[in-house]
Scaffold this motif. Structure first.
Motif, short mmCIF file in Angstrom:
data_model
loop_
_atom_site.label_atom_id
_atom_site.label_comp_id
_atom_site.label_asym_id
_atom_site.label_seq_id
_atom_site.Cartn_x
_atom_site.Cartn_y
_atom_site.Cartn_z
N PHE A 180 0.83 -1.21 0.00
CA PHE A 180 0.00 0.00 0.00
C PHE A 180 0.86 1.26 0.00
O PHE A 180 0.55 2.23 -0.71
N GLU A 181 1.93 1.28 0.79
CA GLU A 181 2.78 2.46 0.83
C GLU A 181 3.45 2.70 -0.51
O GLU A 181 3.62 3.85 -0.94
N ASP A 182 3.83 1.62 -1.21
CA ASP A 182 4.41 1.79 -2.56
C ASP A 182 3.39 2.43 -3.49
O ASP A 182 3.73 3.33 -4.28
N LYS A 183 2.13 2.01 -3.41
CA LYS A 183 1.08 2.59 -4.26
C LYS A 183 0.78 4.02 -3.84
O LYS A 183 0.59 4.90 -4.68
N PHE A 184 0.75 4.26 -2.51
CA PHE A 184 0.42 5.59 -2.00
C PHE A 184 1.45 6.62 -2.45
O PHE A 184 1.09 7.74 -2.86
N TRP A 185 2.73 6.26 -2.37
CA TRP A 185 3.79 7.19 -2.71
C TRP A 185 4.14 7.18 -4.19
O TRP A 185 5.08 7.87 -4.61
N LEU A 239 -7.44 6.28 -5.14
CA LEU A 239 -6.96 5.28 -4.18
C LEU A 239 -8.02 4.99 -3.12
O LEU A 239 -8.22 3.83 -2.73
N TYR A 240 -8.72 6.02 -2.68
CA TYR A 240 -9.78 5.83 -1.69
C TYR A 240 -10.90 4.95 -2.25
O TYR A 240 -11.42 4.07 -1.54
N ASN A 241 -11.25 5.17 -3.50
CA ASN A 241 -12.30 4.35 -4.13
C ASN A 241 -11.86 2.88 -4.23
O ASN A 241 -12.67 1.97 -4.03
N GLU A 242 -10.59 2.67 -4.54
CA GLU A 242 -10.07 1.30 -4.63
C GLU A 242 -10.12 0.62 -3.27
O GLU A 242 -10.52 -0.55 -3.16
N VAL A 243 -9.71 1.34 -2.24
CA VAL A 243 -9.71 0.77 -0.89
C VAL A 243 -11.14 0.51 -0.41
O VAL A 243 -11.44 -0.53 0.19
N SER A 244 -12.04 1.45 -0.68
CA SER A 244 -13.42 1.32 -0.23
C SER A 244 -14.13 0.16 -0.91
O SER A 244 -15.10 -0.39 -0.37
N ALA A 245 -13.67 -0.21 -2.10
CA ALA A 245 -14.31 -1.30 -2.84
C ALA A 245 -13.99 -2.67 -2.25
O ALA A 245 -14.67 -3.66 -2.57
N LYS A 246 -12.97 -2.73 -1.40
CA LYS A 246 -12.58 -4.01 -0.80
C LYS A 246 -13.57 -4.40 0.28
O LYS A 246 -14.10 -3.57 1.00
N VAL A 247 -13.78 -5.72 0.42
CA VAL A 247 -14.69 -6.22 1.43
C VAL A 247 -14.09 -6.03 2.83
O VAL A 247 -14.77 -5.58 3.76
N GLY A 282 2.31 8.43 -6.42
CA GLY A 282 1.71 9.62 -7.01
C GLY A 282 0.28 9.42 -7.47
O GLY A 282 -0.27 10.29 -8.16
N ILE A 283 -0.34 8.33 -7.09
CA ILE A 283 -1.72 8.06 -7.47
C ILE A 283 -2.65 9.09 -6.84
O ILE A 283 -2.39 9.60 -5.75
N ASP A 284 -3.72 9.42 -7.55
CA ASP A 284 -4.71 10.36 -7.03
C ASP A 284 -5.36 9.76 -5.78
O ASP A 284 -5.77 8.60 -5.77
N LEU A 285 -5.44 10.57 -4.73
CA LEU A 285 -5.94 10.06 -3.45
C LEU A 285 -7.40 9.64 -3.54
O LEU A 285 -7.81 8.68 -2.89
N SER A 286 -8.19 10.36 -4.32
CA SER A 286 -9.60 9.99 -4.47
C SER A 286 -9.74 8.64 -5.16
O SER A 286 -10.58 7.80 -4.77
#
Length: 206
Positions: free
Chosen positions: A32-37, A45-53, A39-43
């Motif tokens: 996750f930290e590799d993806k976070f840093w 990334l939030y949608n991707e995380v929220s989609a997880k069960v 440069g991905i758009d935070l919105s």
């Protein structure tokens, strides 16, 4: 002896479970930290995380922080109030995640600390019974007490067999939990700084 065997079996089950869970937590944090840093758009990334069960670890901290930030920022333009609520949400999430990581560790600590004493109690009890039986006969020989004493010493051996792996696992897992907690806390601070800069920039634009 049955109590010690039961404690040993339970501790080994928890050792295997905790080892797997903590290894997964370390790997998920790195990914996750590799993806976070990256440069991905935070919105996005939030949608991707929220989609997880199921969301755990640093992802849960990110989700809690971003969700609270978006909610507060929508209703208030005061960056101080927004960041205070955002950091509070992430601190609560951090506490929950650390509690989840420490699951079963108190049991391992208990097994590691009391198993030798339970084994020693069994040994003392067995030797005491052997000498009581020895006192009831007129002619005492080593052959008469050796089996009872040997059986009594087995209790100490089983106690150590239960305690040693539990102590080793507890120390190892505690260290890994501390490392993860530090990584989580660092992420919370860094993410809060990013959100604070974003809140300040939006406030200036408005």
């Amino acid at each position: 002896m049955l109590l010690l065997v039961g404690m040993s079996v339970m501790s080994w089950a928890m050792i295997i479970q905790r080892n797997k869970a903590l290894n997964i937590a370390v790997e998920e944090t790195k990914q996750f930290e590799d993806k976070f840093w990256s440069g991905i758009d935070l919105s996005k990334l939030y949608n991707e995380v929220s989609a997880k069960v199921t969301v755990n670890g640093v992802e849960a901290l990110f989700k809690a922080g971003f969700k609270e930030f978006a909610r507060l920022h929508k209703n208030s333009r005061q960056s101080g109030a927004v960041m205070e609520g955002t950091q509070r949400a992430m601190r609560v999430g951090l506490s929950r995640e650390v509690e989840r990581l420490e699951m079963h560790l108190p049991f391992l600590a208990t097994v590691g600390s009391i198993s030798p004493y339970i084994g020693l109690f069994g040994t003392v009890w067995g030797i005491m019974n052997s000498f009581i039986a020895l006192g009831a006969v007129q002619q005492a020989t080593l052959a008469m007490v050796a089996p009872g004493i040997a059986e009594a010493l087995i209790a100490t051996a089983i106690g150590l067999f239960a305690a040693i792996p539990a102590v080793i696992a507890y120390n190892k897992f505690s260290h890994k939990v501390e490392m993860l907690e530090s990584a989580y806390a660092n992420f919370v601070e860094e993410f809060a700084n990013i959100l604070h800069r974003q809140a300040m920039a939006n406030g200036e634009n408005n």
